[in-house]
Design a protein around this motif. Structure first.
Motif, mmCIF file in Angstrom:
data_model
loop_
_atom_site.group_PDB
_atom_site.id
_atom_site.type_symbol
_atom_site.label_atom_id
_atom_site.label_comp_id
_atom_site.label_asym_id
_atom_site.label_seq_id
_atom_site.Cartn_x
_atom_site.Cartn_y
_atom_site.Cartn_z
ATOM 1 N N UNK A 173 0.810 -1.215 0.000
ATOM 2 C CA UNK A 173 0.000 0.000 0.000
ATOM 3 C C UNK A 173 0.845 1.268 0.000
ATOM 4 N N UNK A 174 1.995 1.249 0.664
ATOM 5 C CA UNK A 174 2.794 2.469 0.740
ATOM 6 C C UNK A 174 3.383 2.868 -0.610
ATOM 7 N N UNK A 175 3.374 1.946 -1.569
ATOM 8 C CA UNK A 175 3.984 2.258 -2.863
ATOM 9 C C UNK A 175 3.240 3.368 -3.595
ATOM 10 N N UNK A 176 1.909 3.469 -3.425
ATOM 11 C CA UNK A 176 1.202 4.547 -4.111
ATOM 12 C C UNK A 176 1.509 5.894 -3.457
ATOM 13 N N UNK A 177 1.743 5.903 -2.157
ATOM 14 C CA UNK A 177 2.108 7.143 -1.476
ATOM 15 C C UNK A 177 3.566 7.500 -1.769
ATOM 16 N N UNK A 178 4.419 6.488 -1.846
ATOM 17 C CA UNK A 178 5.819 6.729 -2.208
ATOM 18 C C UNK A 178 5.918 7.316 -3.617
ATOM 19 N N UNK A 179 5.026 6.872 -4.515
ATOM 20 C CA UNK A 179 5.001 7.408 -5.875
ATOM 21 C C UNK A 179 4.738 8.907 -5.856
ATOM 22 N N UNK A 180 3.820 9.342 -5.018
ATOM 23 C CA UNK A 180 3.524 10.767 -4.883
ATOM 24 C C UNK A 180 4.723 11.514 -4.327
ATOM 25 N N UNK A 181 5.332 10.956 -3.290
ATOM 26 C CA UNK A 181 6.481 11.589 -2.640
ATOM 27 C C UNK A 181 7.639 11.751 -3.616
ATOM 28 N N UNK A 182 7.862 10.756 -4.448
ATOM 29 C CA UNK A 182 8.978 10.802 -5.398
ATOM 30 C C UNK A 182 8.751 11.829 -6.500
ATOM 31 N N UNK A 183 7.496 12.003 -6.903
ATOM 32 C CA UNK A 183 7.200 12.896 -8.020
ATOM 33 C C UNK A 183 7.216 14.371 -7.620
ATOM 34 N N UNK A 184 6.858 14.667 -6.380
ATOM 35 C CA UNK A 184 6.886 16.060 -5.936
ATOM 36 C C UNK A 184 8.338 16.507 -5.727
ATOM 37 N N UNK A 185 8.666 17.629 -6.319
ATOM 38 C CA UNK A 185 9.992 18.216 -6.142
ATOM 39 C C UNK A 185 9.819 19.544 -5.416
ATOM 40 N N UNK A 186 10.384 19.660 -4.248
ATOM 41 C CA UNK A 186 10.251 20.892 -3.487
ATOM 42 C C UNK A 186 9.815 20.624 -2.059
ATOM 43 N N UNK A 187 9.368 21.667 -1.400
ATOM 44 C CA UNK A 187 8.988 21.585 0.011
ATOM 45 C C UNK A 187 7.499 21.254 0.121
ATOM 46 N N UNK A 188 7.170 19.986 -0.090
ATOM 47 C CA UNK A 188 5.771 19.556 -0.067
ATOM 48 C C UNK A 188 5.546 18.582 1.086
#
Length: 359
Positions: A308-323
Motif C-alpha cells: 500500500x505504501x507504494x502509491x504514497x511513495x510514488x507521490x512523494x517521489x514525483x513532488x519536487x520541493x517543500x511539499x
C-alpha cells in the motif's frame, strides 16, 4: 510558540471516542477538524490505528472559516449540503476542504446540495470518513466537538492561496455494459431488467459470500447515455437481500450504464502516478512550503495489501520541493477532475489537493 491557523486530524476511530482527544487539540488551536479513517497517511508512510496531524500556519493575510451541519440520515444528504453551503461566505472564497460521515450518506446528493450556493470555480476536496472497513460508525470532528452525524467544511480565503487538484483510479473494466433500469438515488435495483444483486453475485462467484466487504474489490464504472466512460467509479456499500438491491456510495441514474471493474496492484500504482502527474506536469514552483492532502479509497488499500505504501511513495517521489504530504484512506473521495473545477464524488480513486501560499 507555534500557533497554527488550522489543525486537521486523521486518526483511528478509537481516538475520536475519547473526549480528551478533542480537548487536547482545541487547547492547541481553536480551529480544528478531522475524521476517522481506514488508514492514516503521513509523509510517504501509511499507518493503522494511529494519528496523522496537519498543522497549518499562514504567513500572509490568508484565513479560514469552519462550518458544520448535522446529517440526520441518508435522505437528508442534499438538504445538509445546501444548508452548509448557504452559511459559507463566497466573497474571496478560494477553496473548500470537506469531511463527512462514511456511512448512511448519499455523497452525490451532498455535493449537489453544496453546488446550489457555490460557484463551479471553487474547488472542493476531501472525503468520507472510515472505520477500517467495518462500515458501522465513523466520526467527524469540528471545533464544537466530535460526532458521527456531522459534515464539516473548511473555507479558505486569501489572494495568495492557490489550489491544484487531481484524481485518478487505475481500475480496469470487464464484462458487458449493463443499462441501469431501476434506481433511486444511490440505491441500485435492476440492471438490464434483472435484480442488481443477482447479477452482481453471478460475477463475484465465491467472493459473494463476503458481501458487502468484497464489493470494495469489484466497483462499477459509470458510463453515460452513449455508453462512454465518465471517469466516475461507484463502490458497493451495502446489499439488501429482500429487494435484491445494492447501496452505492453515490448516485446512478436510469439513463446510465455500468460495467464491473477490477485492478491489480501495479494498475493502482500506475493510477497514483497518473494522479500526481496531473499536478507535476504543470511545472509549479514548489520552492515555498506546500501541503498535499491525499484522500485514497479503502478499496485500493485492500487490493494493495502490504504494498500500500507504494502509491504514497510514488507521490512523494514525483513532488519536487517543500511539499508536506498527509491524508487518509476513505469511504469516498471528493475532488474535481483534472482540468475541471466541478466537484465529483469518487470511489476507488486517489485524489490530491495541493495547497500553496505565495509570499
Amino acid at each position: 510558540m507555534f500557533s497554527p491557523s488550522l489543525i486537521i486530524a486523521f486518526a483511528s476511530p478509537a481516538f475520536f471516542v475519547d473526549p480528551a482527544f478533542h480537548k487536547t487539540l482545541i487547547e492547541i488551536c481553536d480551529d480544528c477538524v478531522g475524521c476517522s479513517t481506514a488508514g492514516e497517511i503521513s509523509g510517504n508512510r501509511v499507518f493503522e490505528n494511529g494519528i496523522s496531524l496537519v498543522a497549518i500556519r499562514f504567513s500572509t493575510q490568508a484565513h479560514i472559516k469552519i462550518h458544520h451541519t448535522p446529517l440526520p440520515n441518508m435522505q437528508e444528504s442534499f438538504n445538509a449540503g445546501e444548508s452548509l453551503a448557504s452559511n459559507i461566505n463566497t466573497e474571496g472564497l478560494k477553496g473548500i476542504y470537506l469531511l463527512a460521515p462514511g456511512v448512511d450518506i448519499n455523497g452525490s446528493a451532498l455535493l449537489e446540495g453544496l453546488a446550489t450556493h457555490l460557484s463551479n470555480d471553487v474547488g472542493i476536496s476531501g472525503g468520507l470518513a472510515g472505520d477500517y472497513g467495518a462500515f458501522e460508525q465513523t466520526y467527524v470532528m469540528h471545533p464544537d466537538g466530535v460526532d458521527s452525524r456531522s459534515i464539516t467544511a473548511v473555507a479558505f480565503y486569501g489572494e495568495h492561496l492557490s489550489f491544484e487538484h487531481s484524481a485518478h483510479g487505475g481500475w480496469r473494466s470487464f464484462g458487458p455494459a449493463r443499462a441501469v433500469t431501476s434506481s433511486t438515488a444511490n440505491q441500485l435495483f435492476a440492471l438490464d431488467g434483472r435484480p442488481a444483486l443477482d447479477i452482481y453475485k453471478d460475477y463475484l462467484g465465491e467472493y459473494a459470500n463476503d458481501l458487502p466487504a468484497s464489493g470494495l474489490l469489484f466497483p462499477f464504472e459509470v458510463l453515460n447515455e452513449e455508453g462512454k466512460p465518465t471517469q466516475i467509479i461507484r463502490t458497493i456499500l451495502g446489499v439488501d437481500e429482500a429487494s435484491k438491491s445494492l447501496t452505492l456510495a453515490g448516485e446512478v441514474k436510469t439513463s446510465q450504464y455500468l460495467r464491473l471493474m477490477h485492478a491489480s496492484k501495479d494498475d493502482l500504482i500506475n493510477g497514483a502516478h497518473k494522479a500526481i502527474s496531473g499536478i507535476t506536469n504543470k511545472n509549479l514552483n514548489l520552492d515555498s512550503d506546500s501541503l498535499a492532502l491525499v484522500t485514497s479509497c479503502v478499496g485500493r488499500k485492500l487490493v494493495m495489501g502490504d504494498r500500500i505504501e507504494e502509491e504514497i511513495e510514488e507521490i512523494d517521489q514525483q513532488f519536487k520541493g517543500k511539499v508536506c504530504i498527509a491524508g487518509f484512506y476513505s469511504y469516498g473521495e471528493i475532488s474535481p477532475f483534472l482540468n475541471k473545477t466541478q466537484c465529483e464524488l469518487h470511489n476507488q480513486t486517489l485524489t490530491i489537493m495541493l495547497l500553496r501560499e505565495a509570499h
